[in-house]
Enzyme design. Structure first.
Site, PDB file in Angstrom:
ATOM      1  N   GLU A 401      -2.357  -2.221   5.007  1.00 24.73           N
ATOM      2  CA  GLU A 401      -1.888  -3.259   4.077  1.00 24.73           C
ATOM      3  C   GLU A 401      -2.566  -3.187   2.712  1.00 24.73           C
ATOM      4  O   GLU A 401      -2.843  -4.196   2.070  1.00 24.73           O
ATOM      5  CB  GLU A 401      -2.100  -4.664   4.664  1.00 24.73           C
ATOM      6  CG  GLU A 401      -1.749  -4.829   6.121  1.00 24.73           C
ATOM      7  CD  GLU A 401      -0.256  -4.707   6.408  1.00 24.73           C
ATOM      8  OE1 GLU A 401       0.485  -4.251   5.526  1.00 24.73           O
ATOM      9  OE2 GLU A 401       0.168  -5.060   7.507  1.00 24.73           O
ATOM     10  N   GLY A 402      -2.833  -1.979   2.266  1.00 24.40           N
ATOM     11  CA  GLY A 402      -3.568  -1.791   1.015  1.00 24.40           C
ATOM     12  C   GLY A 402      -5.048  -1.722   1.311  1.00 24.40           C
ATOM     13  O   GLY A 402      -5.595  -2.574   2.021  1.00 24.40           O
TER      14      GLY A 402
END
Length: 591
Positions: A401-402
Site C-alpha cells: 500500500e505504498g
C-alpha cells in the site's frame, strides 16, 4: 455540514481535540464483539489446523477458505445489503481485520479481495457494475485482485506504462502491458487494472476469461508464502467501454483513494498481528525456563513486553480513532448508486490519517515480531515455532500500500498543499506559536493524564513551529527536501499517536471497564506519550537546525525549550507496571 477543525483531515494539529470527539475500542457494541468472536472462531477452527498446507499453496485451499468466509458474510461487510452484502460500519471491518491475521497468509488474500479488490467497485463503480460484480464478490464466488504496480513503476504509480486504446467501433479498449506483484493473481476472477488512455490513467474491470490475459509464475517470496503473487500480462485484452471504473482519465482518483482505505485496513490487520505476536511470545516466555525461573520473570524480557504492549496500545488507539473519522465521512454515501464524486471527497479527507495508520501499525508489528524472535532465542529462528513465520510475514507490511517512506512523505506534502489552498490555516497557526513563545506562559501544574494532555498540546506547537520555520526559510525548496520532510512527518506521526492514546485513556477512566483495564491504558498512554515526546524533540531540533542558522537559531532553540518542559516520570517503573499486567494476563491486556 462543515467539519470542526479538529475533525478535518490533518486538523488535529491545529485544534484541541476532546476525548468525546474520538472513538475508542472500548465503545464496541455487542454486535461488533460477536462479529469479532465469530471471525476468530472461524480462523482458528477452519484455517488454523491447515496453515502448513496453506503455506505450501495447496491447490484450491484459499478458494475454499474464501467461500467459507463468504458464507459467514465476512467478504461483504462493506457491500450493500441490496447486493448481497452486510452494509456494516468501519468498526466492523476493523474487528474482522484484527482477527483475520491468525490465519497467516490467508489474511493477505482476504484483505486484498475485500479491500483494494472490491472497494473500487463499491465506491466508484456504476450501478450496473455493482449489480453485475458485487454479489459474487460478497459470497466468494468471484475473487478480486488489484493491478496497479508494474515492473518499472511501484511508488510512482502515475509512471505506469500499460496502455488502453479504443477500438475502431468504439465498443472496447485494447489493454496492453504487464502488472507486477499482483496478490490473488493465481486464482482471481476479477482484476481492477490501471492503464493509460492517451496518457491518462484509467481503471478497468478485467475478467479472467477475457482473451489475451495471461499470468507469470508464482513469485518465490520471503514471507506470506501461502498467498498467490504473480505477474498479470495483458496482450490486446478487449475490455468493454462500460467496464471503466470511475471516470475516463481519472484513474488516479480511484487508485489513490482506494489505497487510502487499504492503508487504514492494513493497519487494523497489523495491530491484530502485533497482539498475536505478543500472545505467542508471552506463552513461550512463561513456559521456557532459564537459571531455574521462567523467562517472563526477567526484567530484560519484561521491558520488551512493556514496550510492545504500549506501542500496540498507541497503534490500536490510532486505528479506532481513524475508524470513527472514516465512518463519519462515509456513512451518508449511497453506495447502491453512483457515488463516485462524493466517495472520492469523503475518503480523500483523511488521506493523512490513513498514511499515519499504515506507517505506525506496520512498524509496531515489526517491533513485536522482532522482539518476539529475540525472546524465543535460537528457537525463534526455527520454522517449527510460529514466531519465525510471523517475523517473515510482517516485513511486507512496510512495502504494501505504498512504502512507509512514501506514506511519510505524503503527510507533510498533503498538509502543505492544504495550507496553500486555505483548507488548513497551518502557517497562521505556526506564527501564533512564535507569539506564544514570547510570553512567560506554557507552564503547567497539572498531573496525571491532564499533564499528558497538556504535553500533547505542546507537542503540536513544537510540530507547527518546526514546520513554520522550514516553510519560511526553505521556501519552494522544502517540497523537494526529503530530509526535512521526513523529520516533519515523524513529528506529525508521533503527535497523532500520543494524542490518540491520551484521549483514549481519559475517555476510558469514565467507562465501565475493570480497574486493571483503566490502569493499563493510563500507564501505556503515559509511557507511549513520553516516548513519543522524546522522538518529537529529536526531530524538531534536526529540522530547525537544517532550516535556521546563526543568532536566529539560538533564539529559536531557547524558545523551543519552553515547549519541552514536562513533568519527570519514572519510565522504568512504568515499564515494570505494564509488564506485570501483561505477564499476568498472558496476552495484550485489554482484549
Amino acid at each position: 455540514m462543515e467539519l470542526e477543525l479538529g475533525l478535518k483531515g490533518g486538523g488535529f494539529l491545529l485544534a484541541e481535540v476532546t476525548p468525546e470527539q474520538v472513538y475508542v475500542p472500548e465503545e464496541l457494541n455487542e454486535d461488533h464483539l460477536q462479529l469479532k468472536k465469530m471471525t476468530r472462531n472461524f480462523v482458528e477452527k477452519e484455517i488454523g489446523p491447515k496453515i502448513e498446507a496453506l503455506e505450501e499453496q495447496e491447490d484450491g485451499l484459499i478458494r475454499d477458505f474464501m467461500a467459507q468466509a463468504g458464507e459467514l458474510g465476512l467478504l461483504g461487510l462493506e457491500v450493500p445489503e441490496e447486493l448481497g452484502g452486510m452494509s456494516m460500519d468501519k468498526f466492523s471491518t476493523v474487528v474482522v481485520g484484527e482477527e483475520i491475521p491468525r490465519g497467516a497468509s490467508f489474511a493477505v488474500a482476504f484483505m486484498a479481495h475485500t479491500g483494494i479488490g472490491t472497494l473500487p467497485i463499491v465506491y466508484f463503480g456504476t450501478p450496473e457494475q455493482k449489480a453485475k460484480y458485487l454479489p459474487g464478490l460478497a459470497t466468494g464466488e468471484k475473487i478480486a485482485a488489484y493491478c496497479l504496480t508494474e515492473p518499472g513503476s511501484g511508488s510512482d504509480a502515475l509512471g505506469a506504462k500499460a496502455t488502453a486504446v479504443l477500438n475502431a467501433e468504439g465498443t472496447h479498449y485494447l489493454l496492453n502491458g504487464t502488472k507486477q506483484f499482483i496478490t490473488n493473481a493465481g486464482f482471481a476472477d476479477i482484476f481492477l487494472v490501471y492503464a493509460k488512455v492517451e496518457g491518462k490513467l484509467t481503471n478497468f474491470i478485467v475478467e479472467r476469461t477475457m482473451p489475451g490475459l495471461s499470468f507469470g509464475p508464482e513469485e518465490k517470496k520471503m514471507g506470506i508464502k501461502g498467498s498467490s503473487t504473480r505477474q498479470v500480462i495483458l496482450e490486446d485484452v478487449a475490455v468493454p467501454v462500460e467496464n471503466i471504473v470511475g471516470e475516463l482519465g481519472r484513474g488516479h482518483v480511484v487508485a489513490f483513494n482506494i489505497l487510502n482505505v487499504g492503508r487504514f485496513k492494513l493497519a487494523a490487520a497489523a495491530i491484530g498481528s502485533a497482539q498475536l505476536a505478543l500472545e505467542v511470545t508471552l506463552k513461550y516466555a512463561g513456559e521456557r525456563k532459564q537459571f531455574g525461573v521462567p523467562l517472563s520473570s526477567f526484567g530484560a524480557i519484561q521491558t520488551k513486553f512493556a514496550e510492545i504492549a504500549a506501542q500496540t496500545y498507541l497503534a490500536e488507539s490510532v486505528v479506532y480513532r481513524t475508524a470513527g473519522l472514516m465512518e463519519e465521512a462515509c456513512q451518508d454515501l449511497d453506495v447502491t448508486g453512483d457515488c463516485r464524486k462524493e466517495a472520492g471527497k469523503a475518503i480523500e479527507e483523511y488521506a493523512i490519517e490513513c498514511s499515519l495508520n499504515k506507517v505506525l501499525a506496520s512498524e509496531v508489528l515489526d517491533l513485536a515480531v522482532d522482539e518476539g524472535v529475540q525472546i524465543h532465542g535460537g528457537y525463534g529462528f526455527i520454522a517449527e515455532y510460529p514466531i519465525e513465520r510471523m517475523y517473515r510475514d510482517s516485513r511486507i507490511n512496510r512495502l504494501f500500500e505504498g512504502t512507509n517512506e512514501i506514506n511519510r512523505l505524503l503527510v507533510p506534502g498533503t498538509l502543505l498543499k492544504r495550507a496553500m489552498s486555505g483548507e488548513l490555516p497551518l502557517l497562521a497557526a505556526a506564527k501564533n506559536v512564535s507569539k506564544d513563545l514570547m510570553s512567560a506562559g506554557l507552564g503547567s501544574e497539572e498531573e496525571g493524564l491532564a499533564a499528558l494532555l497538556n504535553m500533547t498540546q505542546k507537542a503540536k506547537k513544537l510540530c507547527l513551529m518546526a514546520a513554520g520555520i522550514a516553510a519560511q526559510n526553505l521556501g519552494m525548496e522544502l517540497k523537494d527536501n526529503q530530509y526535512v520532510l521526513l523529520g516533519l512527518a515523524e513529528m506529525v506521526l508521533q503527535v497523532y499517536a500520543m494524542e490518540s492514546g491520551v484521549l483514549r485513556a481519559l475517555k476510558v477512566q469514565d467507562m465501565d471497564v475493570t480497574e486493571d483495564h483503566k490502569l493499563f491504558v493510563e500507564k501505556a498512554a503515559t509511557l507511549g506519550a513520553y516516548s513519543a515526546m522524546n522522538i518529537i524533540e529529536q526531530h524538531a531540533k534536526e529540522v530547525i537546525c537544517a532550516a535556521e542558522q546563526g543568532d536566529s537559531l539560538s533564539t529559536v532553540l531557547a524558545g523551543m525549550r519552553k515547549l519541552l518542559r514536562r513533568p519527570t516520570v519514572d519510565m522504568i517503573g512504568l515499564r515494570r507496571e505494564i509488564a506485570k499486567l501483561v505477564v499476568e494476563k498472558g496476552k495484550y491486556p485489554v482484549r
